[in-house]
Design a protein around this motif. Sequence first.
Motif: not given
Length: 256
Positions: A20-33, A41-45, A67-70
């Motif tokens: 998923v390097r440089n591909r857009r991923v949508l994450v819904v949620g702002g908690g621990d999980v 996902l950041l580890n996978a760039d 990681h503001a750019s990502r």
Amino acid sequence: MAGPYPEVQGGGSLILAWQVRNRRVLVVGGGDVAAGRILNLLNADALLTIIAPLPLHPEIQYRLTTHASRVAHIPRKFEPSDLDDPSIAMVLTAVDDPEASTRIYTLCKEKRIPVNVADVPPECDFYFGSTHRDGPLQIMVSTNGNGPKLASLVRKQIARSLPPNIGDAIAKVGQLRKKLRRIAPTQQEGPKRMQWMSKVCETWSFQELCDMTDEDMEALLGFYGPNAVPSLQQLRYGEQPDTFGYDGSFGWSCVI
């Protein structure tokens, strides 16, 4: 009676390394999980869009800063129009609202977007296993949604059994493979490249692979042509493998 080929064991998952390097991923949620998913996902760039009302988990807030750019953040609840972006490669939901999660899952299926709903295996196109990371080495243990805690325990046991320098060894092998591809780049060389690299990995110990320098790699590549692999000691002391000898001219000659 056992057949001539491996027995089929149904009920598993197809475990893949999803790029998923440089591909857009949508994450819904702002908690621990969600924070754990974001780290993976950041580890996978990947490039992330997080949709969640404030306040966010402190770790997620930290990722937004470092990681503001990502990582982008939309401070509100999910809306169906969030899936209109054609560049979205996958969607992850981690919210404490089963109805909202199922709604997102249904919308993703309609748009044929792979989706993972945290802690709801039937609403997952893929699972997050328990992962061990050591440099380029990644080992994932999956229980196919049956027991995440057990997956973690198995992963820890596997990690304890690994040599402490295996990540460095793999990194050096990767460097050697890149150098080999430069001197033998054609598709026809593929089978020989694979066979020769296998010989190197089987002949050299993990520590020897870790200790391999650029000079060692260049010298070792000289043995690719005759498909020979010396030991590290032979390489550094100018000795030749048992079946080959170098006569001082260009090319190789067999020792009779």
